[in-house]
Design a protein around this motif. Structure first.
Motif, PDB file in Angstrom:
ATOM      1  N   THR A 171       0.835  -1.204   0.000  1.00 37.95           N
ATOM      2  CA  THR A 171       0.000   0.000   0.000  1.00 37.95           C
ATOM      3  C   THR A 171       0.866   1.247   0.000  1.00 37.95           C
ATOM      4  O   THR A 171       0.613   2.195  -0.757  1.00 37.95           O
ATOM      5  N   ASP A 211       2.135   2.121  -3.287  1.00 36.77           N
ATOM      6  CA  ASP A 211       1.078   2.341  -4.293  1.00 36.77           C
ATOM      7  C   ASP A 211       0.969   1.188  -5.283  1.00 36.77           C
ATOM      8  O   ASP A 211       0.727   1.408  -6.474  1.00 36.77           O
ATOM      9  N   GLU A 238      -1.224  -1.875  -6.318  1.00 33.93           N
ATOM     10  CA  GLU A 238      -2.568  -2.407  -6.143  1.00 33.93           C
ATOM     11  C   GLU A 238      -2.830  -3.475  -7.180  1.00 33.93           C
ATOM     12  O   GLU A 238      -2.204  -3.506  -8.230  1.00 33.93           O
ATOM     13  N   ALA A 276      -0.347  -7.565  -5.795  1.00 32.12           N
ATOM     14  CA  ALA A 276       0.088  -6.884  -4.572  1.00 32.12           C
ATOM     15  C   ALA A 276       0.051  -7.826  -3.360  1.00 32.12           C
ATOM     16  O   ALA A 276      -0.644  -7.573  -2.382  1.00 32.12           O
TER      17      ALA A 276
END
Length: 197
Positions: free
Chosen positions: A134, A137, A139, A143
């Motif tokens: 997270t 960044d 996603e 991830a």
């Protein structure tokens, strides 16, 4: 074939591996955050492609300082006929120094040789990895800790690491499992396609 590597894409066609840029972002995010143990854990996953359970078994005695490598017990090879197997995966010298500094690996008075470096449960380790994803960044389906593992395999395939060596480092019992990473992907796929456009 090991079930973990049937495909590098999910049923919707989403990538299940971290790209080289995502791997770099993950590593940078782990380095930037304050928890040093989380940083070393995430960097170990990035540098070795090991499974979370394998990383959580890491003890000072599993570090081979002479060979600059870490020994993992291959957890996937279980069953009545399976013998305990170990594999050595090389580590960068600067990361070994970081592990030693943070976890006091060479100081036998600070940490017993058989004590795991991280005393977390698997779910805690998974949450920590997800938190760094997270922060970086990152996603999507990739991830995850398994996305890191697949990203390690893809990065070595793009770097033309010999298949038997990559198979050993990843702890796959069958070469067909490792061969999935040899598929041309990402930038290399564009380069190969572009050569005939």
């Amino acid at each position: 074939m090991d079930s973990e590597a049937f495909s590098l894409f999910d049923e919707r066609g989403h990538r299940l591996y971290l790209s080289p840029d995502e791997r770099s972002a993950f590593k940078a995010a782990a380095k930037a955050q304050g928890d040093r143990e989380t940083r070393t854990f995430c960097h170990l996953l990035t540098y070795t492609g090991c499974r979370i359970s394998e990383a959580l078994e890491t003890t000072p005695q599993r570090i081979d300082w002479q060979e600059q490598a870490i020994m993992f017990r291959t957890l996937k090879k279980r069953g009545k006929k399976a013998a305990t197997t170990y594999r050595a995966v090389p580590l960068p010298a600067e990361f070994l120094d970081e592990l030693d500094f943070i976890h006091h690996l060479r100081d036998k008075n600070r940490i017993p040789a058989k004590q795991p470096l991280w005393s977390w449960h698997r779910a805690t380790a998974w949450r920590k990895v997800k938190g760094i994803m997270t922060a970086a960044d990152i996603e999507g389906a990739q991830a995850t800790a398994k996305g890191l593992r697949h990203g390690f395999g893809v990065a070595h395939a793009l770097n033309k690491t010999p298949l038997p060596l990559l198979q050993r480092w990843m702890g796959h019992s069958k070469q067909e499992t490792t061969a999935i990473y040899m598929q041309a992907v990402g930038e290399e796929a564009r380069q190969l396609a572009g050569a005939v456009w």
